[in-house]
Design an enzyme around this catalytic site. Structure first.
Site, PDB file in Angstrom:
ATOM      1  N   ARG A 172      69.612  47.395  61.061  1.00  0.00           N
ATOM      2  CA  ARG A 172      69.192  45.996  60.955  1.00  0.00           C
ATOM      3  C   ARG A 172      69.947  45.321  59.804  1.00  0.00           C
ATOM      4  O   ARG A 172      70.330  44.153  59.913  1.00  0.00           O
ATOM      5  CB  ARG A 172      67.685  45.897  60.740  1.00  0.00           C
ATOM      6  N   CYS A 230      62.564  42.983  52.746  1.00  0.00           N
ATOM      7  CA  CYS A 230      62.550  43.782  53.965  1.00  0.00           C
ATOM      8  C   CYS A 230      62.493  42.811  55.131  1.00  0.00           C
ATOM      9  O   CYS A 230      63.136  41.767  55.094  1.00  0.00           O
ATOM     10  CB  CYS A 230      61.361  44.747  53.948  1.00  0.00           C
TER      11      CYS A 230
END
Length: 275
Positions: A172, A230
């Site tokens: 990601r 995050c």
């Protein structure tokens, strides 16, 4: 105070003179609600806390898990029996992310004694209960500011002047895949540091020496300001906890990638870590 507690230490404290308030924060990204699991079995005396409803505000421009309204958060903690002078232990199903979110919020809002059960529910050797407790209301009133929190501009600035760690999975970070947010990639200047690499296979944190060596290799030092983000501010709190175990105080960009990626004016970097 060490931010984690072992199951054996918790068992001892639970029958001591000052037993901790227990909060069950079972939650998983995209998974089923945690309450049914709580109702089927939890640590005796533990109160269920809903991460989406009580540890975050409504999703929107501020991200998928923006900081909660402080009055609502305080009310939820008092309903759970949290007082300013009582120890608190939080746990989840084992991943540690939900528990770390509660730990970080309580610490950010000034609670002096909150710890995460290392290894979560799976580490507990005793019997579980299906009884829902009705604790005496607590008196905790959240006052923000005891732990560092960044907004998007602050995160961008720290990526240039200090060390901004991206706690998501490496794929990601690189932008290879993005299953949740509208844009793949990372904040320019951020360093990839997946949260999953802070724990062993059983979900317990790695030894302090191993964590310290990991973060040092990523660029953390006494002279460096460190922050974490995050996807939505949940797993990032877990990395802030791991950094604290290693002796490093870190801030959290609470909106994280779910906030950053919604603004097309914010730059996006892709590809591997430049380091």
């Amino acid at each position: 105070m060490k931010p984690i507690i072992s199951a054996s230490e918790l068992a001892s404290e639970s029958v001591g003179a000052r037993p901790p308030v227990l909060l069950d924060v079972r939650w998983s990204l995209g998974g089923p609600p945690g309450r049914p699991a709580y109702e089927s079995g939890h640590l005796p005396g533990a109160v269920y806390v809903d991460l989406d409803a009580e540890l975050a505000g409504p999703p929107g421009a501020g991200g998928r898990h923006p900081l909660p309204d402080l009055d609502a958060f305080g009310a939820a903690m008092r309903r759970a029996g949290v007082s300013a002078d009582t120890p608190v232990v939080v746990y989840d199903g084992g991943l540690g992310w939900g528990a770390a979110r509660a730990w970080w919020l309580l610490r950010w809002t000034g609670h002096p004694d909150v710890r995460v059960l290392d290894g979560g529910l799976a580490a507990w050797p005793g019997e579980l209960s299906s009884r829902t407790p009705a604790p005496e209301p607590g008196d905790f009133v959240p006052v923000p500011g005891a732990a560092g929190v960044l907004d998007a501009d602050g995160a961008a600035a720290l990526a240039r002047s200090g060390l901004l760690l991206d706690a998501r999975a490496a794929e990601r970070y690189r932008g290879d895949v993005e299953p949740i947010d509208p844009v793949g990639g990372h904040i320019p200047g951020a360093v990839s540091a997946p949260t999953t690499e802070n724990v062993a296979e059983d979900g317990r944190f790695l030894p302090v020496e191993s964590l310290a060596a990991r973060f040092a290799a990523l660029g953390a030092s006494d002279a460096t300001a460190v922050a974490v983000y995050c996807g939505s501010g949940v797993s990032g709190a877990h990395e802030v906890l791991a950094l604290e175990l290693a002796g490093i105080r870190a801030s959290l960009y609470a909106g994280s990638w779910s906030e950053w990626s919604t603004d097309p004016a914010r730059p996006v970097a892709k590809g591997p870590d430049p380091q």
